[in-house]
Design a protein around this motif. Structure first.
Motif, PDB file in Angstrom:
ATOM      1  N   CYS A   1     -10.690   7.970   6.806  1.00  0.00           N
ATOM      2  CA  CYS A   1     -11.311   6.827   7.400  1.00  0.00           C
ATOM      3  C   CYS A   1     -11.970   6.100   6.286  1.00  0.00           C
ATOM      4  CB  CYS A   1     -12.236   7.270   8.401  1.00  0.00           C
ATOM      5  SG  CYS A   1     -11.423   8.026   9.989  1.00  0.00           S
ATOM      6  N   TYR A   2     -12.620   6.627   5.299  1.00  0.00           N
ATOM      7  CA  TYR A   2     -13.316   6.037   4.133  1.00  0.00           C
ATOM      8  C   TYR A   2     -12.168   4.609   3.574  1.00  0.00           C
ATOM      9  CZ  TYR A   2     -17.589   8.420   4.010  1.00  0.00           C
ATOM     10  OH  TYR A   2     -18.793   9.136   4.511  1.00  0.00           O
ATOM     11  N   SER A   3     -11.176   5.646   3.321  1.00  0.00           N
ATOM     12  CA  SER A   3      -9.996   4.587   2.730  1.00  0.00           C
ATOM     13  C   SER A   3      -9.727   3.313   3.404  1.00  0.00           C
ATOM     14  CB  SER A   3      -8.663   5.671   2.038  1.00  0.00           C
ATOM     15  OG  SER A   3      -7.848   4.852   1.642  1.00  0.00           O
ATOM     16  N   LEU A   4      -9.276   3.837   4.874  1.00  0.00           N
ATOM     17  CA  LEU A   4      -9.149   2.894   5.694  1.00  0.00           C
ATOM     18  C   LEU A   4     -10.243   1.615   5.764  1.00  0.00           C
ATOM     19  CD1 LEU A   4      -7.283   4.896   8.704  1.00  0.00           C
ATOM     20  CD2 LEU A   4      -6.269   3.241   7.264  1.00  0.00           C
ATOM     21  N   ILE A   5     -11.513   2.126   6.057  1.00  0.00           N
ATOM     22  CA  ILE A   5     -12.579   1.149   6.418  1.00  0.00           C
ATOM     23  C   ILE A   5     -12.571   0.212   4.925  1.00  0.00           C
ATOM     24  CG2 ILE A   5     -14.830   0.863   6.417  1.00  0.00           C
ATOM     25  CD1 ILE A   5     -14.942   3.580   8.067  1.00  0.00           C
ATOM     26  N   ALA A   6     -12.386   0.740   3.828  1.00  0.00           N
ATOM     27  CA  ALA A   6     -12.412  -0.150   2.553  1.00  0.00           C
ATOM     28  C   ALA A   6     -11.169  -1.126   2.404  1.00  0.00           C
ATOM     29  CB  ALA A   6     -12.311   0.635   1.356  1.00  0.00           C
ATOM     30  N   ASP A   7     -10.225  -0.938   3.344  1.00  0.00           N
ATOM     31  CA  ASP A   7      -9.208  -1.917   3.177  1.00  0.00           C
ATOM     32  C   ASP A   7      -9.473  -2.879   4.580  1.00  0.00           C
ATOM     33  OD1 ASP A   7      -7.959  -1.366   0.861  1.00  0.00           O
ATOM     34  OD2 ASP A   7      -6.929   0.283   1.596  1.00  0.00           O
ATOM     35  N   TYR A   8     -10.032  -2.688   5.439  1.00  0.00           N
ATOM     36  CA  TYR A   8     -10.340  -3.391   6.538  1.00  0.00           C
ATOM     37  C   TYR A   8     -11.505  -4.412   6.494  1.00  0.00           C
ATOM     38  CZ  TYR A   8      -7.262  -0.991  10.017  1.00  0.00           C
ATOM     39  OH  TYR A   8      -6.204  -0.614  10.776  1.00  0.00           O
ATOM     40  N   PHE A   9     -12.447  -4.040   5.551  1.00  0.00           N
ATOM     41  CA  PHE A   9     -13.534  -4.844   5.316  1.00  0.00           C
ATOM     42  C   PHE A   9     -13.639  -5.500   4.100  1.00  0.00           C
ATOM     43  CE2 PHE A   9     -14.033  -2.431   9.255  1.00  0.00           C
ATOM     44  CZ  PHE A   9     -14.546  -3.246  10.092  1.00  0.00           C
ATOM     45  N   SER A  10     -14.497  -6.462   3.700  1.00  0.00           N
ATOM     46  CA  SER A  10     -14.758  -6.993   2.550  1.00  0.00           C
ATOM     47  C   SER A  10     -15.872  -6.382   1.946  1.00  0.00           C
ATOM     48  CB  SER A  10     -15.212  -8.429   2.728  1.00  0.00           C
ATOM     49  OG  SER A  10     -16.195  -8.682   3.443  1.00  0.00           O
ATOM     50  N   ALA A  11     -16.222  -6.574   0.695  1.00  0.00           N
ATOM     51  CA  ALA A  11     -17.509  -5.773   0.193  1.00  0.00           C
ATOM     52  C   ALA A  11     -18.797  -6.247   0.858  1.00  0.00           C
ATOM     53  CB  ALA A  11     -17.734  -6.321  -1.383  1.00  0.00           C
ATOM     54  N   GLN A  12     -18.819  -7.638   1.312  1.00  0.00           N
ATOM     55  CA  GLN A  12     -19.905  -7.994   2.016  1.00  0.00           C
ATOM     56  C   GLN A  12     -20.427  -7.007   3.395  1.00  0.00           C
ATOM     57  OE1 GLN A  12     -19.146 -12.372   2.077  1.00  0.00           O
ATOM     58  NE2 GLN A  12     -20.827 -12.636   0.673  1.00  0.00           N
ATOM     59  N   ARG A  13     -19.033  -6.837   4.036  1.00  0.00           N
ATOM     60  CA  ARG A  13     -19.336  -6.564   5.519  1.00  0.00           C
ATOM     61  C   ARG A  13     -19.076  -4.886   5.332  1.00  0.00           C
ATOM     62  NH1 ARG A  13     -20.872 -10.438   6.128  1.00  0.00           N
ATOM     63  NH2 ARG A  13     -20.330 -12.262   7.498  1.00  0.00           N
ATOM     64  N   MET A  14     -18.878  -4.296   4.049  1.00  0.00           N
ATOM     65  CA  MET A  14     -18.591  -2.787   4.208  1.00  0.00           C
ATOM     66  C   MET A  14     -19.850  -2.089   4.296  1.00  0.00           C
ATOM     67  SD  MET A  14     -16.944  -0.360   1.127  1.00  0.00           S
ATOM     68  CE  MET A  14     -15.621  -1.815   0.738  1.00  0.00           C
TER      69      MET A  14
ATOM     70  N   SER B   1       0.736  -4.455  15.374  1.00  0.00           N
ATOM     71  CA  SER B   1       1.952  -4.627  15.405  1.00  0.00           C
ATOM     72  C   SER B   1       2.239  -5.498  14.155  1.00  0.00           C
ATOM     73  CB  SER B   1       2.727  -5.322  16.763  1.00  0.00           C
ATOM     74  OG  SER B   1       2.041  -6.430  16.591  1.00  0.00           O
ATOM     75  N   SER B   2       1.346  -5.764  13.270  1.00  0.00           N
ATOM     76  CA  SER B   2       1.719  -6.531  12.290  1.00  0.00           C
ATOM     77  C   SER B   2       1.352  -5.832  10.979  1.00  0.00           C
ATOM     78  CB  SER B   2       0.632  -7.869  12.208  1.00  0.00           C
ATOM     79  OG  SER B   2       0.618  -8.621  11.099  1.00  0.00           O
ATOM     80  N   GLY B   3       2.045  -6.221  10.115  1.00  0.00           N
ATOM     81  CA  GLY B   3       2.054  -5.643   8.755  1.00  0.00           C
ATOM     82  C   GLY B   3       1.046  -6.233   7.834  1.00  0.00           C
ATOM     83  N   GLY B   4       0.204  -7.234   8.052  1.00  0.00           N
ATOM     84  CA  GLY B   4      -0.723  -7.887   7.462  1.00  0.00           C
ATOM     85  C   GLY B   4      -2.310  -7.307   7.947  1.00  0.00           C
ATOM     86  N   THR B   5      -3.266  -7.665   7.074  1.00  0.00           N
ATOM     87  CA  THR B   5      -4.591  -7.409   7.413  1.00  0.00           C
ATOM     88  C   THR B   5      -5.507  -8.608   7.166  1.00  0.00           C
ATOM     89  OG1 THR B   5      -4.103  -5.173   6.671  1.00  0.00           O
ATOM     90  CG2 THR B   5      -6.661  -5.880   6.817  1.00  0.00           C
ATOM     91  N   VAL B   6      -6.399  -8.883   8.078  1.00  0.00           N
ATOM     92  CA  VAL B   6      -7.434  -9.760   7.993  1.00  0.00           C
ATOM     93  C   VAL B   6      -8.781  -9.295   7.821  1.00  0.00           C
ATOM     94  CG1 VAL B   6      -8.623 -11.730   8.937  1.00  0.00           C
ATOM     95  CG2 VAL B   6      -6.129 -11.395   9.346  1.00  0.00           C
ATOM     96  N   LEU B   7      -9.344  -9.280   6.757  1.00  0.00           N
ATOM     97  CA  LEU B   7     -10.697  -8.478   6.372  1.00  0.00           C
ATOM     98  C   LEU B   7     -11.675  -9.006   7.319  1.00  0.00           C
ATOM     99  CD1 LEU B   7     -10.825  -8.006   2.363  1.00  0.00           C
ATOM    100  CD2 LEU B   7      -9.673  -6.646   4.311  1.00  0.00           C
ATOM    101  N   ASP B   8     -12.664  -8.254   7.874  1.00  0.00           N
ATOM    102  CA  ASP B   8     -13.649  -8.524   8.672  1.00  0.00           C
ATOM    103  C   ASP B   8     -13.063  -9.036   9.874  1.00  0.00           C
ATOM    104  OD1 ASP B   8     -15.151  -7.859   6.641  1.00  0.00           O
ATOM    105  OD2 ASP B   8     -15.242  -9.686   5.766  1.00  0.00           O
ATOM    106  N   SER B   9     -11.958  -9.020  10.508  1.00  0.00           N
ATOM    107  CA  SER B   9     -11.596  -9.874  11.778  1.00  0.00           C
ATOM    108  C   SER B   9     -11.825  -8.878  13.013  1.00  0.00           C
ATOM    109  CB  SER B   9      -9.856  -9.680  11.605  1.00  0.00           C
ATOM    110  OG  SER B   9      -9.426  -8.526  11.585  1.00  0.00           O
TER     111      SER B   9
END
Length: 468
Positions: free
Chosen positions: A145-158, A22-30
């Motif tokens: 899904c590739y595009s979404l994953i790249a914006d959900y995770f950092s380069a280290q966790r990708m 429900s939030s508009g923000g994103t926490v990478l690797d959360s």
């Protein structure tokens, strides 16, 4: 490397998947990132269950509709991939310019309905048409899904996230075999529980039972997954804006030394990853006399276990063997070497004396051709700006599906029908087509390494990898 965590607005909850949704923000690797990844993986597995089910049903469909191996392969390949190729650039562009979650929901609903309609097909033309629309709708899964994953995770966790995501296709392929085998074994019980299916042949029943549950997955995606904030992975000060088609095309073309080789290698690799599972159950049934219900379960379990282990261990092998030696191209090197091992295993298929030895060789082949499936998408995501990732992902799946589905199952069938002219020689067809494709893929990847290193250096110089 800089801190790559994006934060939510003050006071926003970060623990619950639904609160993140429900939030508009994103926490990478959360925690929510991993939840969203799981839901996307379920959707991806579902798409592969739907598309790969036909692999277990070759002979029932062939006898019911009175068609040849080559005609069945066209339903497996051409019907699916022709629509896929038309639709995937559109989905890639939509992934770069619009709400990706909504595109994914629409795609899941469409492919679920058309898979179920395959179970209502009463002619070759109807089955071909329904498979066409399955292909058109499933084309959304990879670029979105590739595009979404790249914006959900950092380069280290990708790399780990993409590897986990890529457990889904091969697990889905295995589940389709297991479920298809169970439908054959329990057909009479299913008819008792669901009398509405009484008029359907067993193979038609399998399509209906596997297709319709996808609507529930679409509802879960719609209710619990939200669009993440797009990361800025060009220059840190660059505005987050969609690139024009011309800018994206120019970016790829000026770096064609890597992209062209990479995309062609994906296509060759896809011939193996799609061709072997498409015809191995038929080989076991025709040559070794395996029961369809039994072999569906056994081969399905082999695929699920070996594919999962291969995909998850791929990043570790890359790190332990090549990254520790200072190889920035470690991911691609791992993929290239694994393809050589897969070629050797595929070449051994027709020489196996029984079902057990065939499954043992196949287990090794599945392990080795699973290693690159999580690694290779990561390489291209790390090398590409965020607002181009949907389009680049579309080209990725365009290459794999056009060459893999277009040539994989059909080239094996043509070898059997036209060269050997003997249905029982399907194992020899596998042993010719799959190793040749693997060796070509390996050569293309090795020749792309210097271009990939140059591209990573360019991205690092611009601060892109830190920002990812």
């Amino acid at each position: 490397m800089k801190d790559s965590t994006h934060t939510l607005p003050a006071g926003s909850p970060v623990d619950s998947p639904l609160s993140h949704a429900s939030s508009g923000g994103t926490v990478l690797d959360s925690a929510y990132s991993w939840y969203a990844l799981f839901i996307m993986a379920v959707a991806c597995a579902l798409s592969y269950i739907d598309r790969q089910l036909l692999n277990l049903l070759v002979d029932p469909v062939r006898h019911s509709l009175q068609i040849t191996d080559t005609q069945v392969s066209l339903v497996q390949g051409a019907a699916f991939v022709s629509a896929y190729l038309i639709a995937v650039p559109i989905y890639g562009r939509l992934a770069d310019t619009t709400n990706r979650r909504n595109v994914l929901v629409a795609g899941i609903c469409a492919w679920s309905v058309f898979t179920a309609l395959c179970g209502r097909a009463e002619s070759y033309g109807e089955l071909f048409a329904f498979r066409f629309f399955v292909g058109a709708s499933e084309a959304c899964i990879i670029p979105v899904c590739y595009s979404l994953i790249a914006d959900y995770f950092s380069a280290q966790r990708m790399p780990r996230a993409v590897s986990l995501f890529h457990v889904a296709p091969l697990v889905g392929s295995g589940v389709s075999l297991v479920v298809g085998g169970l439908v054959f074994a329990l057909a009479n019980n299913v008819r008792t529980l669901l009398p509405i299916l009484n008029t359907l042949a067993v193979w038609q029943m399998a399509f209906v039972l596997i297709g319709l549950p996808g609507l529930l997955v679409a509802a879960v995606v719609f209710l619990t997954v939200r669009e993440p904030t797009r990361s800025q992975t060009t220059h840190p000060k660059a505005a987050d804006r969609p690139y024009t088609v011309r800018e994206t095309a120019t970016f790829i073309w000026t770096r064609r030394g890597f992209y062209v080789r990479f995309y062609l290698s994906i296509g060759m690799f896809a011939i193996v990853i799609l061709g072997l599972p498409a015809w191995l159950p038929t080989f076991l049934i025709r040559v070794h006399g395996a029961a369809r219900a039994t072999i569906g379960f056994q081969f399905g379990v082999v695929v699920i276990i070996c594919a999962t282990v291969g995909i998850l261990i791929g990043p570790w092998i890359s790190s332990a063997i090549f990254e520790k030696r200072g190889r920035s191209d470690a991911l691609l090197r791992t993929a290239a070497w694994s393809m050589i091992a897969a070629a050797i295993c595929c070449a051994a298929v027709p020489f196996t004396p029984d079902v057990t030895s065939t499954l043992a060789v196949t287990a090794a082949a599945v392990f080795f051709f699973s290693l690159p499936t999580g690694i290779m998408p990561t390489t291209i995501q790390l090398a590409t700006p965020s607002r181009m990732r949907g389009t680049v992902g579309a080209f990725y799946t365009f290459s794999s599906q056009s060459i893999g589905f277009g040539l994989g199952p059909t080239s094996i069938a043509l070898m059997t029908d036209k060269v050997f002219q003997d249905p029982k020689m399907v194992g020899s067809s596998i042993a010719i087509v799959c190793p040749i494709a693997s060796v070509i893929a390996c050569w293309l990847l090795f020749s792309s390494l210097k271009h990939y290193r140059r591209l990573l250096e360019e991205r690092k110089a611009n601060g892109a990898l830190n920002a990812a």
